[in-house]
Design a protein around this motif. Structure first.
Motif, PDB file in Angstrom:
ATOM      1  N   UNK A   1     -59.296  49.702 -46.071  1.00 55.43           N
ATOM      2  CA  UNK A   1     -58.038  50.119 -46.668  1.00 55.43           C
ATOM      3  C   UNK A   1     -56.974  50.355 -45.623  1.00 55.43           C
ATOM      4  N   UNK A   2     -57.038  49.583 -44.531  1.00 53.72           N
ATOM      5  CA  UNK A   2     -56.088  49.723 -43.427  1.00 53.72           C
ATOM      6  C   UNK A   2     -55.358  48.405 -43.214  1.00 53.72           C
ATOM      7  N   UNK A   3     -54.595  48.329 -42.143  1.00 58.64           N
ATOM      8  CA  UNK A   3     -53.965  47.088 -41.711  1.00 58.64           C
ATOM      9  C   UNK A   3     -54.577  46.661 -40.396  1.00 58.64           C
ATOM     10  N   UNK A   4     -54.797  45.357 -40.235  1.00 62.93           N
ATOM     11  CA  UNK A   4     -55.432  44.857 -39.023  1.00 62.93           C
ATOM     12  C   UNK A   4     -54.453  44.210 -38.081  1.00 62.93           C
ATOM     13  N   UNK A   5     -54.747  44.317 -36.785  1.00 70.09           N
ATOM     14  CA  UNK A   5     -53.858  43.783 -35.759  1.00 70.09           C
ATOM     15  C   UNK A   5     -54.702  43.288 -34.592  1.00 70.09           C
ATOM     16  N   UNK A   6     -54.376  42.101 -34.087  1.00 71.03           N
ATOM     17  CA  UNK A   6     -55.081  41.561 -32.920  1.00 71.03           C
ATOM     18  C   UNK A   6     -54.487  42.127 -31.641  1.00 71.03           C
ATOM     19  N   UNK A   7     -55.344  42.674 -30.794  1.00 70.83           N
ATOM     20  CA  UNK A   7     -54.900  43.252 -29.526  1.00 70.83           C
ATOM     21  C   UNK A   7     -56.073  43.235 -28.559  1.00 70.83           C
ATOM     22  N   UNK A   8     -55.849  42.738 -27.365  1.00 73.21           N
ATOM     23  CA  UNK A   8     -56.889  42.656 -26.348  1.00 73.21           C
ATOM     24  C   UNK A   8     -56.475  43.513 -25.151  1.00 73.21           C
ATOM     25  N   UNK A   9     -57.164  44.630 -24.963  1.00 76.31           N
ATOM     26  CA  UNK A   9     -56.828  45.530 -23.853  1.00 76.31           C
ATOM     27  C   UNK A   9     -57.044  44.876 -22.497  1.00 76.31           C
ATOM     28  N   UNK A  10     -57.885  43.852 -22.447  1.00 69.69           N
ATOM     29  CA  UNK A  10     -58.135  43.165 -21.179  1.00 69.69           C
ATOM     30  C   UNK A  10     -56.975  42.257 -20.781  1.00 69.69           C
ATOM     31  N   UNK A  11     -55.980  42.128 -21.653  1.00 69.06           N
ATOM     32  CA  UNK A  11     -54.781  41.333 -21.373  1.00 69.06           C
ATOM     33  C   UNK A  11     -53.555  42.251 -21.523  1.00 69.06           C
ATOM     34  N   UNK A  12     -53.407  43.194 -20.598  1.00 67.98           N
ATOM     35  CA  UNK A  12     -52.404  44.257 -20.762  1.00 67.98           C
ATOM     36  C   UNK A  12     -50.967  43.768 -20.838  1.00 67.98           C
ATOM     37  N   UNK A  13     -50.668  42.631 -20.256  1.00 71.59           N
ATOM     38  CA  UNK A  13     -49.287  42.132 -20.315  1.00 71.59           C
ATOM     39  C   UNK A  13     -48.886  41.693 -21.724  1.00 71.59           C
ATOM     40  N   UNK A  14     -49.851  41.529 -22.605  1.00 66.72           N
ATOM     41  CA  UNK A  14     -49.570  41.093 -23.971  1.00 66.72           C
ATOM     42  C   UNK A  14     -49.571  42.249 -24.970  1.00 66.72           C
ATOM     43  N   UNK A  15     -49.889  43.439 -24.511  1.00 66.14           N
ATOM     44  CA  UNK A  15     -50.062  44.575 -25.418  1.00 66.14           C
ATOM     45  C   UNK A  15     -48.759  44.974 -26.099  1.00 66.14           C
ATOM     46  N   UNK A  16     -47.681  45.079 -25.367  1.00 61.58           N
ATOM     47  CA  UNK A  16     -46.413  45.530 -25.940  1.00 61.58           C
ATOM     48  C   UNK A  16     -45.974  44.624 -27.083  1.00 61.58           C
ATOM     49  N   UNK A  17     -46.087  43.321 -26.880  1.00 62.50           N
ATOM     50  CA  UNK A  17     -45.682  42.382 -27.932  1.00 62.50           C
ATOM     51  C   UNK A  17     -46.576  42.520 -29.163  1.00 62.50           C
ATOM     52  N   UNK A  18     -47.872  42.751 -28.944  1.00 58.57           N
ATOM     53  CA  UNK A  18     -48.803  42.884 -30.066  1.00 58.57           C
ATOM     54  C   UNK A  18     -48.502  44.111 -30.917  1.00 58.57           C
ATOM     55  N   UNK A  19     -47.913  45.137 -30.312  1.00 57.01           N
ATOM     56  CA  UNK A  19     -47.655  46.398 -31.011  1.00 57.01           C
ATOM     57  C   UNK A  19     -46.222  46.520 -31.541  1.00 57.01           C
ATOM     58  N   UNK A  20     -45.439  45.469 -31.409  1.00 53.18           N
ATOM     59  CA  UNK A  20     -44.020  45.546 -31.782  1.00 53.18           C
ATOM     60  C   UNK A  20     -43.809  45.940 -33.242  1.00 53.18           C
TER      61      UNK A  20
END
Length: 233
Positions: free
Chosen positions: A50-69
């Motif tokens: 009953x949540x929302x899903x989001x793809x995020x890989x902590x091992x790729x930190x340069x992509x984290x900000x965009x994933x959380x926009x």
């Protein structure tokens, strides 16, 4: 957390304890976002919880900000993603060490950095460490170092993010977790017999500890062990 629905983000919420945390808050009506490295799995588990899903890989930190926009507000942030690492000084695997350090220390911090403008004044953050920080074992060279580093992260983040509270939870052996429940019974019994409570911690115990750290407005900058007193023996 009760009353008005809150915005809860669980990083590493597709399996094990992270999944149970996401399920708990979704069940009481909070707006929950859970993340995982695989977009399909994150979406599937999120639908089940009953949540929302989001793809995020902590091992790729340069992509984290965009994933959380797409996240607009955060009242509670739980960084539950972990990685198992067997490493020793005698046979040191640099790549494995770099992967774990990046995931937990750099990745965790970058998530907080990316979401910082969206944390309300009464928001709370919980990071996952582990009791290997205080009880090393053969092969825990990187795990012990990184989990001890989580305590340092908690203190500096609590100071930098004030009045937002930041704490850590340090589980010991979690007997019903996916990693431990299929271990040989004799091995788990040896640990249980050395635990003062006479039982191993369960996933529900860790979820309750996280809930306490998110709720209690006077607890800040601490690392909470959840191990039944295992370190006492």
């Amino acid at each position: 957390m009760t009353g008005t629905a809150r915005s809860v983000v669980v990083v590493g919420g597709t399996a094990g304890i992270g999944r149970e945390i996401a399920r708990r808050y979704a069940t009481v009506g909070d707006d929950v976002v859970l993340t995982g490295r695989d977009a399909h799995r994150a979406a599937t588990v999120a639908k089940e919880c009953g949540a929302r899903g989001l793809a995020l890989d902590l091992a790729r930190p340069r992509e984290i900000a965009a994933a959380l926009e797409g996240i607009q507000r955060v009242d509670a942030l739980v960084l539950a993603a972990i990685s198992r690492d067997e490493n020793s000084v005698a046979e040191y695997d640099i790549e494995a060490a770099l992967a774990l350090v990046t995931l937990k220390l750099v990745g965790y911090t970058e998530v907080v950095h990316a979401l910082r403008p969206r944390l309300g004044a009464d928001a709370a953050v919980v990071l996952f460490g582990g009791q290997a920080r205080a009880r090393p074992y053969p092969g825990s060279t990187t795990v012990t170092t990184v989990n001890a580093g989580v305590d340092g992260m908690v203190r500096t983040l609590a100071a930098e993010l004030a009045p937002v509270r930041v704490n850590a939870v340090h589980p010991g052996i979690v007997g019903d977790s996916p990693y431990w429940r299929d271990k040989p019974p004799a091995a788990l019994e040896g640990i249980r017999s050395r635990t003062p409570t006479g039982r191993l911690a369960g996933m529900a115990d860790v979820v309750d500890a996280v809930d306490f750290l998110l709720r209690n407005g006077a607890v800040n900058g601490v690392g909470l062990p959840v191990d039944g007193g295992w370190l006492l023996r």
